[in-house]
Structure formats: C-alpha cells, structure tokens
Design an enzyme around this catalytic site. Structure first.
Site, PDB file in Angstrom:
ATOM      1  N   LYS A 111       0.886  -1.389  -0.137  1.00  0.00           N
ATOM      2  CA  LYS A 111      -0.420   0.149  -0.113  1.00  0.00           C
ATOM      3  C   LYS A 111       1.193   0.819  -0.149  1.00  0.00           C
ATOM      4  O   LYS A 111       0.207   1.915  -0.763  1.00  0.00           O
ATOM      5  CB  LYS A 111      -1.193   0.117   1.154  1.00  0.00           C
ATOM      6  CG  LYS A 111      -2.130  -0.902   0.901  1.00  0.00           C
ATOM      7  CD  LYS A 111      -3.340  -0.396   1.708  1.00  0.00           C
ATOM      8  CE  LYS A 111      -4.114  -1.682   2.492  1.00  0.00           C
ATOM      9  NZ  LYS A 111      -5.481  -1.255   2.161  1.00  0.00           N
ATOM     10  N   LYS A 192      -4.811 -10.883  -6.159  1.00  0.00           N
ATOM     11  CA  LYS A 192      -6.330 -11.307  -5.329  1.00  0.00           C
ATOM     12  C   LYS A 192      -7.108  -9.735  -5.500  1.00  0.00           C
ATOM     13  O   LYS A 192      -6.865  -8.834  -6.395  1.00  0.00           O
ATOM     14  CB  LYS A 192      -5.457 -10.885  -3.553  1.00  0.00           C
ATOM     15  CG  LYS A 192      -5.838  -9.505  -3.092  1.00  0.00           C
ATOM     16  CD  LYS A 192      -5.503  -9.836  -1.488  1.00  0.00           C
ATOM     17  CE  LYS A 192      -5.317  -8.089  -0.958  1.00  0.00           C
ATOM     18  NZ  LYS A 192      -5.862  -7.917   0.384  1.00  0.00           N
ATOM     19  N   LYS A 195     -10.690  -4.159  -3.758  1.00  0.00           N
ATOM     20  CA  LYS A 195     -11.561  -2.753  -3.687  1.00  0.00           C
ATOM     21  C   LYS A 195     -11.075  -1.894  -4.473  1.00  0.00           C
ATOM     22  O   LYS A 195     -11.159  -1.148  -4.917  1.00  0.00           O
ATOM     23  CB  LYS A 195     -11.828  -2.894  -2.199  1.00  0.00           C
ATOM     24  CG  LYS A 195     -12.909  -3.597  -1.181  1.00  0.00           C
ATOM     25  CD  LYS A 195     -12.919  -2.975  -0.249  1.00  0.00           C
ATOM     26  CE  LYS A 195     -13.886  -3.786   0.833  1.00  0.00           C
ATOM     27  NZ  LYS A 195     -13.177  -3.365   2.432  1.00  0.00           N
TER      28      LYS A 195
HETATM   29  P1  TYM Z   1     -10.762  -5.590   4.121  1.00  0.00           P
HETATM   30  O1  TYM Z   1     -11.961  -4.884   4.594  1.00  0.00           O
HETATM   31  O2  TYM Z   1      -9.892  -5.345   3.097  1.00  0.00           O
HETATM   32  O3  TYM Z   1     -11.102  -6.901   3.498  1.00  0.00           O
HETATM   33  C1  TYM Z   1     -12.700  -7.918   4.713  1.00  0.00           C
HETATM   34  C2  TYM Z   1     -11.815  -9.162   4.645  1.00  0.00           C
HETATM   35  O4  TYM Z   1     -12.078 -10.230   3.364  1.00  0.00           O
HETATM   36  C3  TYM Z   1     -11.366 -10.372   3.762  1.00  0.00           C
HETATM   37  N1  TYM Z   1     -10.859 -10.682   1.824  1.00  0.00           N
HETATM   38  C4  TYM Z   1     -10.324 -11.843   1.059  1.00  0.00           C
HETATM   39  N2  TYM Z   1     -10.472 -13.383   1.132  1.00  0.00           N
HETATM   40  C5  TYM Z   1     -10.448 -13.702  -0.034  1.00  0.00           C
HETATM   41  N3  TYM Z   1     -10.439 -13.063  -0.868  1.00  0.00           N
HETATM   42  C6  TYM Z   1      -9.261 -12.215  -1.161  1.00  0.00           C
HETATM   43  N4  TYM Z   1      -9.413 -12.073  -2.486  1.00  0.00           N
HETATM   44  C7  TYM Z   1      -9.990 -11.321  -0.399  1.00  0.00           C
HETATM   45  N5  TYM Z   1      -9.768  -9.961  -0.035  1.00  0.00           N
HETATM   46  C8  TYM Z   1     -10.185  -9.407   0.987  1.00  0.00           C
HETATM   47  C9  TYM Z   1      -9.716  -9.725   4.236  1.00  0.00           C
HETATM   48  O5  TYM Z   1      -8.741 -11.038   4.608  1.00  0.00           O
HETATM   49  C10 TYM Z   1     -10.911  -9.698   5.308  1.00  0.00           C
HETATM   50  O6  TYM Z   1     -10.984 -10.835   6.434  1.00  0.00           O
HETATM   51  N6  TYM Z   1      -7.216  -5.201   8.203  1.00  0.00           N
HETATM   52  C11 TYM Z   1      -8.599  -5.823   7.514  1.00  0.00           C
HETATM   53  C12 TYM Z   1      -9.357  -4.894   8.580  1.00  0.00           C
HETATM   54  C13 TYM Z   1      -9.741  -5.527  10.216  1.00  0.00           C
HETATM   55  C14 TYM Z   1      -9.503  -6.608  10.861  1.00  0.00           C
HETATM   56  C15 TYM Z   1      -9.686  -6.324  12.422  1.00  0.00           C
HETATM   57  C16 TYM Z   1     -10.094  -8.385  10.670  1.00  0.00           C
HETATM   58  C17 TYM Z   1      -9.720  -4.391  11.092  1.00  0.00           C
HETATM   59  N7  TYM Z   1      -9.680  -5.060  12.437  1.00  0.00           N
HETATM   60  C18 TYM Z   1      -9.417  -7.099  13.396  1.00  0.00           C
HETATM   61  C19 TYM Z   1     -10.262  -8.693  10.936  1.00  0.00           C
HETATM   62  C20 TYM Z   1     -10.052  -8.834  12.455  1.00  0.00           C
HETATM   63  C21 TYM Z   1      -8.549  -5.596   6.203  1.00  0.00           C
HETATM   64  O7  TYM Z   1      -8.415  -5.036   5.678  1.00  0.00           O
HETATM   65  O8  TYM Z   1      -9.998  -6.716   5.930  1.00  0.00           O
END
Ligand code: TYM
Length: 326
Positions: A111, A192, A195
């Site tokens: 990022k 992957k 968004k």
């Molecule tokens: P975020 O918002 O990017 O994504 C949310 C969840 O979706 C999963 N994910 C995927 N799984 C499979 N294939 C993909 N291409 C893919 N893209 C995203 C992510 O693994 C995530 O589970 N840092 C985290 C948010 C967060 C969080 C937390 C999660 C903040 N605090 C505490 C768990 C516990 C994030 O940016 O997710």
C-alpha cells in the site's frame, strides 16, 4: 462459548473475495460463538477518504452484514470509531511493537509503494487491528489469507505483553477457509481480488447488477488450453473460477471438473454467472430493505453499547497491568 471478532473496512464496495473469505464465516459462526463484527472505519482513514462517501459506506457495510444473514439478536454489530478503546489500546500496543516487525508487513509494503510519503497510520495499521482483536478477549478471528501476517503479529504482541506484564490478553487464532480464503482478480488471477483495483471487471461486488456480473465473468482471463481442471500454477484463471463456483455452490472442485470435463469455458462461465446471481440477488433485495431502516441504526447503537461494555473492562485491566492512571 468462544469469542469471535472480525472486521471489514468500509472503503469501496464489498466484493465476493470479502464474502467468500470472511463474511460467509461470520454467518456460520454466529450460531454457536459469541460473535462481534465491526465496521473498521478508523482503518479506512489510513488513506484519505471523502467524508460523505465514508459515512455512506459505513452504513452500506452494516446493511450488507445484515443482508447476508448476520442477526443482531445473535451477534454484535458496531462501528469501530464508536468505541474509543480501539485507539486507546492501539497506542499502548504501539509502545510494545517494533518498527522492524511493522516494516515486514507485506500489506504495508504494497500500500505504501505508490505513496510519495506514506502516512504513519498506514505503518501502524496492523497494531490498530491487533487492538481491535485483543480489546474483546477474542479466541477466533475469521479472515481471508491476506490477513494471516497481521494475526501472527497480534499473537506476538499479546504474548510479549503477557510475558512482561502478566496474563493480560487472550492469544487469538485466525480462522481461514480452505475454499475462498484467497479469491483472485478476474482480470489477473495472479493477484488477489481487491476493492482498490481500477478495473471494475477485476471483481464482482455484492451489489453488482446481473448484467455487470455476467460481463465480469464472461470476460475473465483464462487460458488457451480449453480444459476445465484445477491447476493453480498452470491455469490460475480457470482454477480461480472453479474455486468461486465451488465456494458459492458448496460442490467439490473434483465434482465440478467431472461435470464440465467435456464443456467449453463459455458454457462453464455461463453456469457460474447463474450460481453467483442466485446467491447475490436475494442478498441485494434484503440490502435495499435494510439500508434505509431504523432497525439498522438500532442494531448499530445496541452493538456499540455492548462492545463498549466489554472494551471498558479490558481497558481497566490493561491500565492496571501497565500502572497507568490512578
Ligand atoms: P478488508 O476490509 O480488506 O477485507 C475484509 C475481509 O475480506 C478478506 N478478503 C479476502 N478474502 C479472500 N479473497 C480475497 N481476495 C480477499 N480480499 C479481502 C480479508 O482477509 C478480510 O477478512 N485489516 C482488515 C480489517 C480488519 C480486521 C480487524 C479483520 C481491521 N481490524 C480485526 C479482523 C480482525 C482488512 O483490511 O480487511
């Protein structure tokens, strides 16, 4: 009862990677876990956001949580910035994290590489995530594979503090699915699904129209061999589509390979469009009912109260261990 915690960032539209890697697990776990699901808005501002759009996205994610089947009577749904303990605990954890370990986080490297000058929050982002998890004495964190390194860091910080200050935190485990833990981009199956990609056809968002879903799947990158079989290194495109098909339909990849052994990519993709639409259209219907409702706002208000209650107890314990305050 195991405590479950997870979160999704309210930036951009939630896509099927988020859904298959994380959200589907949320729904399953609410049946027998004490589940807390957060909309992590403070994570979103590590990069600049339009305030109006952010507000809208927060409510969109909350409504999608409920539309996919999360029930506020069975689990807690709340917005991260409604509970101040997240930022407070993050500071304490930051004082117990090392710049060396944070520099190794691959998501930070990815990022920050396009930023002329990366905000400090982008660097300390994983510590805020650790705070989210540790604030609720979490046992299980259902996430996609891309969060594995952040969960490892959370465990390391928790263990480090427990060793130095005495038992303070529960050391959590990540929960990753076999099928769906890493859904790849439709236009480039070596990265992957995300968004932030500029190409909207790289992903299927949960609120996409059937026409858009069809376009994205029909034009997805495959290969010139023409046979439908799973081989992630030689045939990443078709393997990704098989994974998506399997995760949506609940059918095994081997069974799909057999069924489509003499079919062409076009016919396979057409069926996949139907499978995806069949699951997403009812979610979209529920989303449009829930999004303008008072029920949504009530769920978030109740959720924040419940989360605050738990967070307050943890913060008291942490401050006592560290000798902070009166
Ligand atoms: P975020 O918002 O990017 O994504 C949310 C969840 O979706 C999963 N994910 C995927 N799984 C499979 N294939 C993909 N291409 C893919 N893209 C995203 C992510 O693994 C995530 O589970 N840092 C985290 C948010 C967060 C969080 C937390 C999660 C903040 N605090 C505490 C768990 C516990 C994030 O940016 O997710």
């Amino acid at each position: 009862m195991k405590r479950v915690f997870s979160g999704v960032q309210p930036t951009g539209n939630i896509h099927i990677g988020n859904y298959l890697g994380a959200l589907k697990q949320f729904v399953e776990l609410q049946e027998d876990g004490d589940c807390i699901y957060c909309i992590v808005d403070m994570h979103s501002i590590t990069l600049p956001q339009d305030p109006k759009e952010l507000k809208t996205s927060i409510l969109d994610v909350a409504a999608l949580y409920m539309a996919i089947g999360l029930d506020p009577n069975k689990c807690t749904i709340f917005i991260q910035s409604d509970v101040s303990g997240h930022a407070e605990l993050a500071w304490i954890l930051m004082c117990n994290s090392y710049t060396g370990e944070l520099s190794r986080m691959t998501q930070f490297k990815q990022k920050s590489k396009d930023e002329a000058s990366a905000p400090a929050g982008l660097f300390t982002y994983p510590v805020l995530m650790a705070a989210d998890i540790l604030l609720y004495d979490t046992d299980i964190v259902p996430v996609g594979n891309d969060q594995k390194q952040h969960i490892e860091l959370t465990r390391d910080i928790a263990q480090r503090i427990n060793n130095t200050y005495g038992e303070t935190f529960v050391v959590p485990d990540g929960r990753f699915l076999k099928e769906g833990a890493r859904i790849m981009a439709l236009d480039d199956p070596t990265v992957k699904m995300s968004k932030s990609s500029k190409n909207i056809h790289s992903r299927i968002s949960l609120l996409d129209s059937p026409n858009k879903i069809k376009k994205s799947i029909m034009r997805s990158t495959t290969d010139s061999e023409g046979s439908i079989r799973f081989d992630a290194s030689e045939k990443p495109g078709i393997s990704n589509l098989l994974t998506i098909y399997s995760a949506f339909s609940g059918r095994r990849i081997e069974d799909l390979e057999t069924e489509y052994s003499s079919a062409g990519y076009g016919a396979f993709k057409k069926d996949l469009v139907d499978v995806v639409c069949e699951e997403l259209l009812p979610i979209q219907e529920r989303f449009h009912e829930i999004r303008p409702s008072q029920e949504l706002l009530n769920a978030l208000k109740d959720g924040a109260e419940r989360a605050e209650n738990i967070a307050e107890k943890t913060m008291k314990r942490v401050k006592m261990r560290f000798g902070l305050g009166l």
